[in-house]
Motif scaffolding. Structure first.
Motif, PDB file in Angstrom:
ATOM      1  N   VAL A 137      25.887  84.521  55.606  1.00 40.67           N
ATOM      2  CA  VAL A 137      26.803  84.653  56.742  1.00 40.67           C
ATOM      3  C   VAL A 137      27.563  83.342  56.829  1.00 40.67           C
ATOM      4  O   VAL A 137      26.983  82.296  57.118  1.00 40.67           O
TER       5      VAL A 137
ATOM      6  N   GLU B  61      20.990  88.693  60.279  1.00 39.13           N
ATOM      7  CA  GLU B  61      21.448  87.532  59.519  1.00 39.13           C
ATOM      8  C   GLU B  61      20.569  87.227  58.307  1.00 39.13           C
ATOM      9  O   GLU B  61      21.020  86.637  57.318  1.00 39.13           O
TER      10      GLU B  61
ATOM     11  N   GLY C  24      30.484  87.849  62.036  1.00 37.31           N
ATOM     12  CA  GLY C  24      29.296  87.013  61.865  1.00 37.31           C
ATOM     13  C   GLY C  24      28.441  87.025  63.118  1.00 37.31           C
ATOM     14  O   GLY C  24      27.211  87.146  63.048  1.00 37.31           O
TER      15      GLY C  24
END
Length: 410
Positions: free
Chosen positions: A378, A372, A363
């Protein structure tokens, strides 16, 4: 999963006192005490702001690190960062349930926010016990009379059954916060409505968790392909009969995963078409990255999947309609060995399939690459997310579900 537990929408919090469990465990410079990353705090802004704007007296309960760690510290700095992020004063008291904390709680006015001290300073927080016993803890007995509602927004810690996560749910009206609600709905809805081909890219250092996920998603038919990398791949390679070098076998043993080789042997026998391991890997030789085929691995540490494997995995991901990824493909912090991780993330971001990336290192890598917003979700919780993927129940979520099944609130 919507409807199984209460959410903020189910309660009228105006003028009420809400105990809100959040997860703001953040990287802290052990020398200066400065918080190095406020990502987790940003996640909870929505829930805190909503409760405050609705006129609730908001009490924040959170932890930072664990005893014995260099970043195990107070939440004083956290209150300052939260004040900035919320554009609202977050009061702080260096107590959890003693007289100063109770006075601070009683002095709260509607719309105000108070952060209590690091809940892990309280010894009973580390105990693993049934919910009924957790509900008898001192912290629950002392704080329960002062609150009207308990809201759990700490998805990243939802796989744990600690007092602050489950203890209040036995007798107090309890709900999921917006982070918890969103994470559960996204992950569970995706698992319930998987489109094929479905790919799980599993890497990282927590090999037993990833192997458990691989078994679960192959067994229930969710996964068309499980792409292994990182330490997970090394274990599968050893299970497939490849000589990965004594140094890599020793590392597997040092991490306590030597027994997982037999597990992986069984999985390869049962799901030979689903589980894919590398055809080449990257080692460090003379301070340089060297890619070698898996049937000729010298006795050097493996630090990444090889370029041929990376290309093969990327092709599979690009053709997928559902993608789950957890754990980096190698030592991505070193630019020489970041290729595998970056290629996998690039492929996910470029794919037209629905994608979920677990929390933790992969992440963080996704965010650092600026992708992202190019993946669908995420997750904020690596451990909680991977437990869901492995088919496990989350203690904190089960406590919320049980709360709704036992109590009807008006």
């Amino acid at each position: 999963m919507a409807g199984k537990f209460y959410t903020i929408d189910d309660f009228d919090v105006e003028g009420k006192t809400v105990l809100l469990r959040i997860d703001i465990n953040s990287p802290v410079d052990p020398n200066t005490g400065v918080i190095l990353d406020d990502t987790r705090m940003k996640l909870h802004v929505k829930t805190i702001t909503e409760l405050a704007r609705k006129g609730a007296r908001v009490i924040l309960l959170a932890h930072q690190s664990r005893p014995g760690k260099k970043d195990f510290t107070t939440l004083r700095q956290h209150s300052k960062v939260l004040t900035r992020l919320l554009n609202r004063k977050v009061h702080y008291v260096d107590s959890i349930f003693s007289t100063p904390a109770k006075i601070a709680i009683n002095n709260l006015r509607p719309g105000e926010v108070l952060l209590l001290e690091n809940v892990r300073f309280f010894a009973e927080e580390s105990l693993k016990r049934p919910v009924e016993q957790q509900a008898q803890s001192i912290i629950v007995r002392e704080l329960s009379p002062l609150i009207d509602f308990f809201v759990n927004d700490a998805f990243a810690a939802a796989h744990r059954g600690q007092v602050s996560l489950v203890g209040f749910t036995l007798n107090t009206p309890s709900a999921a916060g917006r982070v918890m609600e969103h994470e559960l709905n996204v992950i569970m809805n995706t698992l319930d409505n998987v489109e094929s081909p479905c790919v799980f890219a599993l890497g990282g250092m927590k090999a037993d968790d990833s192997i458990m996920v691989a078994e679960n998603v192959c067994k229930n038919g969710t996964a068309d392909y499980v792409l292994t990398s990182g330490l997970v791949a090394n274990i599968f390679l050893a299970a497939a009969g490849y000589d990965i070098g004594q140094v890599n076998m020793d590392f597997i043993k040092s991490q306590g995963y030597i027994d997982q080789i037999d597990v992986c042997k069984r999985l390869l026998e049962e799901y030979p078409d689903n589980i894919i391991y590398p055809e080449d890997v990257a080692i460090e030789k003379d301070e340089e990255r060297v890619d070698v085929p898996v049937d000729n691995i010298p006795n050097y540490s493996i630090f990444d999947i090889g370029k041929k494997t990376s290309a093969r995995y990327s092709k599979i991901i690009l053709n997928a309609k559902t993608i789950f990824a957890n754990g980096p493909a190698g030592v991505f912090e070193d630019p020489r060995f970041s290729i595998g991780t970056e290629d996998i993330i690039n492929s996910i971001a470029s794919s037209k399939g629905y994608s979920i990336i677990g929390g933790g290192h992969i992440g963080a890598a996704t965010v650092s690459m600026g992708y992202e917003n190019k993946v669908d979700h995420v997750s904020s919780g690596g451990g909680a997310c991977i437990n869901l993927l492995a088919g496990k129940k989350l203690d904190a979520v089960e406590a919320l579900i049980d709360n709704k099944s036992r109590h009807v609130y008006h």
